[in-house]
Structures are given as structure tokens and as C-alpha cells.
Design a protein around this motif. Sequence first.
Motif, PDB file in Angstrom:
ATOM      1  N   VAL A 122     -71.590  -0.467 -30.216  1.00 42.20           N
ATOM      2  CA  VAL A 122     -72.285  -0.973 -31.404  1.00 42.20           C
ATOM      3  C   VAL A 122     -71.648  -0.417 -32.676  1.00 42.20           C
ATOM      4  CG1 VAL A 122     -74.462  -0.913 -32.678  1.00 42.20           C
ATOM      5  CG2 VAL A 122     -74.470  -1.398 -30.236  1.00 42.20           C
ATOM      6  N   VAL A 123     -71.432   0.891 -32.722  1.00 39.63           N
ATOM      7  CA  VAL A 123     -70.886   1.506 -33.937  1.00 39.63           C
ATOM      8  C   VAL A 123     -69.466   1.015 -34.199  1.00 39.63           C
ATOM      9  CG1 VAL A 123     -70.198   3.676 -35.011  1.00 39.63           C
ATOM     10  CG2 VAL A 123     -72.367   3.530 -33.784  1.00 39.63           C
ATOM     11  N   LEU A 124     -68.648   0.921 -33.157  1.00 40.09           N
ATOM     12  CA  LEU A 124     -67.278   0.457 -33.349  1.00 40.09           C
ATOM     13  C   LEU A 124     -67.257  -1.001 -33.806  1.00 40.09           C
ATOM     14  CD1 LEU A 124     -64.314   1.146 -33.202  1.00 40.09           C
ATOM     15  CD2 LEU A 124     -64.323   0.505 -30.777  1.00 40.09           C
ATOM     16  N   THR A 125     -68.153  -1.818 -33.265  1.00 42.38           N
ATOM     17  CA  THR A 125     -68.241  -3.214 -33.707  1.00 42.38           C
ATOM     18  C   THR A 125     -68.601  -3.302 -35.183  1.00 42.38           C
ATOM     19  OG1 THR A 125     -68.878  -3.979 -31.497  1.00 42.38           O
ATOM     20  CG2 THR A 125     -69.429  -5.410 -33.345  1.00 42.38           C
ATOM     21  N   MET A 136     -73.798  12.157 -28.149  1.00 37.80           N
ATOM     22  CA  MET A 136     -73.681  11.610 -26.808  1.00 37.80           C
ATOM     23  C   MET A 136     -73.296  12.681 -25.789  1.00 37.80           C
ATOM     24  SD  MET A 136     -74.710   8.645 -27.077  1.00 37.80           S
ATOM     25  CE  MET A 136     -75.108   7.535 -28.421  1.00 37.80           C
ATOM     26  N   VAL A 137     -72.476  13.627 -26.198  1.00 38.13           N
ATOM     27  CA  VAL A 137     -72.126  14.729 -25.291  1.00 38.13           C
ATOM     28  C   VAL A 137     -73.371  15.527 -24.931  1.00 38.13           C
ATOM     29  CG1 VAL A 137     -70.886  16.915 -25.143  1.00 38.13           C
ATOM     30  CG2 VAL A 137     -69.726  14.894 -26.025  1.00 38.13           C
ATOM     31  N   LEU A 138     -74.230  15.763 -25.911  1.00 38.57           N
ATOM     32  CA  LEU A 138     -75.485  16.472 -25.641  1.00 38.57           C
ATOM     33  C   LEU A 138     -76.355  15.675 -24.670  1.00 38.57           C
ATOM     34  CD1 LEU A 138     -76.379  17.761 -29.214  1.00 38.57           C
ATOM     35  CD2 LEU A 138     -75.425  19.071 -27.311  1.00 38.57           C
ATOM     36  N   LEU A 139     -76.391  14.349 -24.849  1.00 37.22           N
ATOM     37  CA  LEU A 139     -77.169  13.516 -23.927  1.00 37.22           C
ATOM     38  C   LEU A 139     -76.609  13.591 -22.513  1.00 37.22           C
ATOM     39  CD1 LEU A 139     -77.929  10.228 -25.926  1.00 37.22           C
ATOM     40  CD2 LEU A 139     -79.538  11.997 -25.221  1.00 37.22           C
ATOM     41  N   ILE A 140     -75.284  13.544 -22.397  1.00 35.85           N
ATOM     42  CA  ILE A 140     -74.671  13.585 -21.074  1.00 35.85           C
ATOM     43  C   ILE A 140     -74.956  14.916 -20.382  1.00 35.85           C
ATOM     44  CG2 ILE A 140     -72.437  13.610 -19.894  1.00 35.85           C
ATOM     45  CD1 ILE A 140     -71.460  11.543 -21.899  1.00 35.85           C
ATOM     46  N   VAL A 141     -75.106  15.971 -21.162  1.00 32.89           N
ATOM     47  CA  VAL A 141     -75.425  17.276 -20.591  1.00 32.89           C
ATOM     48  C   VAL A 141     -76.906  17.387 -20.226  1.00 32.89           C
ATOM     49  CG1 VAL A 141     -75.526  19.753 -21.080  1.00 32.89           C
ATOM     50  CG2 VAL A 141     -73.519  18.433 -21.761  1.00 32.89           C
ATOM     51  N   LEU A 142     -77.781  16.866 -21.101  1.00 32.85           N
ATOM     52  CA  LEU A 142     -79.217  17.092 -20.935  1.00 32.85           C
ATOM     53  C   LEU A 142     -79.906  16.072 -20.037  1.00 32.85           C
ATOM     54  CD1 LEU A 142     -80.182  18.072 -24.597  1.00 32.85           C
ATOM     55  CD2 LEU A 142     -79.863  19.576 -22.638  1.00 32.85           C
ATOM     56  N   LEU A 143     -79.516  14.789 -20.127  1.00 30.99           N
ATOM     57  CA  LEU A 143     -80.230  13.770 -19.361  1.00 30.99           C
ATOM     58  C   LEU A 143     -80.138  13.967 -17.848  1.00 30.99           C
ATOM     59  CD1 LEU A 143     -79.811  10.397 -21.305  1.00 30.99           C
ATOM     60  CD2 LEU A 143     -81.869  11.738 -20.920  1.00 30.99           C
ATOM     61  N   PRO A 191     -69.406  11.924 -35.135  1.00 32.40           N
ATOM     62  CA  PRO A 191     -70.794  12.427 -35.100  1.00 32.40           C
ATOM     63  C   PRO A 191     -71.622  11.801 -33.988  1.00 32.40           C
ATOM     64  CG  PRO A 191     -70.136  11.892 -37.343  1.00 32.40           C
ATOM     65  CD  PRO A 191     -69.062  11.359 -36.450  1.00 32.40           C
ATOM     66  N   LEU A 192     -71.412  10.498 -33.756  1.00 31.78           N
ATOM     67  CA  LEU A 192     -72.148   9.830 -32.673  1.00 31.78           C
ATOM     68  C   LEU A 192     -71.813  10.455 -31.332  1.00 31.78           C
ATOM     69  CD1 LEU A 192     -73.815   7.409 -31.499  1.00 31.78           C
ATOM     70  CD2 LEU A 192     -71.641   6.164 -31.411  1.00 31.78           C
ATOM     71  N   ASN A 193     -70.538  10.713 -31.082  1.00 29.13           N
ATOM     72  CA  ASN A 193     -70.146  11.212 -29.768  1.00 29.13           C
ATOM     73  C   ASN A 193     -70.522  12.672 -29.556  1.00 29.13           C
ATOM     74  OD1 ASN A 193     -68.523   9.094 -28.151  1.00 29.13           O
ATOM     75  ND2 ASN A 193     -67.795   8.851 -30.245  1.00 29.13           N
ATOM     76  N   VAL A 194     -70.717  13.427 -30.636  1.00 32.96           N
ATOM     77  CA  VAL A 194     -71.257  14.772 -30.477  1.00 32.96           C
ATOM     78  C   VAL A 194     -72.665  14.692 -29.893  1.00 32.96           C
ATOM     79  CG1 VAL A 194     -72.068  16.813 -31.726  1.00 32.96           C
ATOM     80  CG2 VAL A 194     -69.849  15.799 -32.290  1.00 32.96           C
TER      81      VAL A 194
END
Length: 254
Positions: free
Chosen positions: A119-122, A77-84, A72-75
Motif C-alpha cells: 500500500v505505501v509503495l503504491t 513491521m519488524v516489531l510485529l513479526i517479533v511479537l505476533l 519507518p513502516l518496516n521498523v
Amino acid sequence: MSTLLSAHAVDDRQGYLSLIDPRARLAVAVAMSVMVVVAARPSVVGVALIAAACGWFLSGLPLGGVVKRLLPLNVIMVLLIVLLPITTPGPADWRLGPLSFSKEGLQLASTIALKGNAVVLTLVVLLGTMNAVTLGHALHHLHVPEKLAHLMLFTVRYVDVLHREYLRLRAAMKTRGFRPGVDRHTYRSFGYLVGMLLVRSLDRAERIAAAMKCRGFRGHFFMLDHFAFSRRDVPFCLVSLTLLLLLILMEGMR
């Protein structure tokens, strides 16, 4: 803060990290997360992410479960990589029709994605084999306010209860022929659903509080056993401290 359960009763995944003192795991998880969040150098975040990935081998957690938690986090993040890259000001490095993509936006999105995963993986690696009772007990030992620890325990315990209550209410709506749509009736029905859920939640909370008082609850849970620092915790603490110092030194290098 404690409970009438054993502190380690539900830690059934026998990886090395599951045997470490929960107080040490919690302290390291918080310190590493803060370090990753405040880091400005991508290399620091990368080393922290690699360290968390290496920790997975010692955690005893199945790979599928870890991936499921990260998905869910990386979904997002993909949106951020597209939009930012589109919304961040800066010289356009490349264009796609009317859209222009900036290198600064891509770098910012990549940094956020790396930090989020680190952070999440830690947290998953260090706390994923820790049940709610053990976590609440460890929080108390680390002098977190007792009311916050109690709030965390009750939240974890009763989120599932409220979810089942929600499913019962939804099932009752379906048996009465309710079919959601984009109209005023649907919005009003869901408003009634939320209101009824809140009313039933308050009623259940009052009954639970009364039941606890009848059983002599005075703001404390009691444990059959407590945490004890052992020899196997020493290597974990030394490695974690060394890693934190390394990250601090890397962050300070210019």
C-alpha cells in the motif's frame, strides 16, 4: 476546487508517471490500496507489491527517497513479526526459553508486512510526484467533499508552520535554562508548551481566515488551467485496469 497556480507547476520530476493525469493516478492508487487491504490471498498481495516495485522505475523518484519513506513502516513491521508469533494463539512450532512462537502468528505478521509495504509503495509511486495543490485539485475533480479537500490543503501547508512555532517555543525554554527530566516540573512545562502551541495556532488560524476574507475568499480557489485526459494516459489506465482485474480474478480463485 483550484488555486491561482498551475495544476502541474511543481511536478518537476519527469518520470513517466509524473506526466499522467493526476485524477487517474489518484483513482488507481485508491483502488489498488483497497484491493490490497481486502485481499485474503498472499499471492494477490505479492503481485500488487511487485507491480508497485515495477512502477517505481517509471516514477522518476530516487531510490533513497523511497527507501526513506518505507523505513519507518518496516521498523514497525519488524516489531510485529517479533511479537505476533508470541501473542497469537496456536500450536507452538518452536520455543526460545519460556517463549513459544506460533506459525499462525508468523503468517499473520508476514501478511500485514506485505500489505503495508504494498500500500505505501503504491501510494509513494503514484502520488509521490504530486504536490499538495495538484492532489487537492484532483480530489475535487473526483467529487471528494470540498471541505475535506480544503482541510487537506491547509493541513499540508501549516504543519510546517506549526513545527517552526514549536521549535521557537522550545528554543525559548532552553534559553531560560529548562532541562527536561522525569519529574513534575518537566511534565508541567511540556503541558504549558502544548497549551501555548494550541493558543498560538488558534490565533494564527483566525488571522489567516481574516486575511483570506479580506482577499475575497468565498470557499473556492481558482485555477489557471485544469486537467486534461491525453493519449499518454490511455496505456496507464489500460494496464492499471488489467492489473486490477487480474488481482480480482486471483482473489476469487479457490
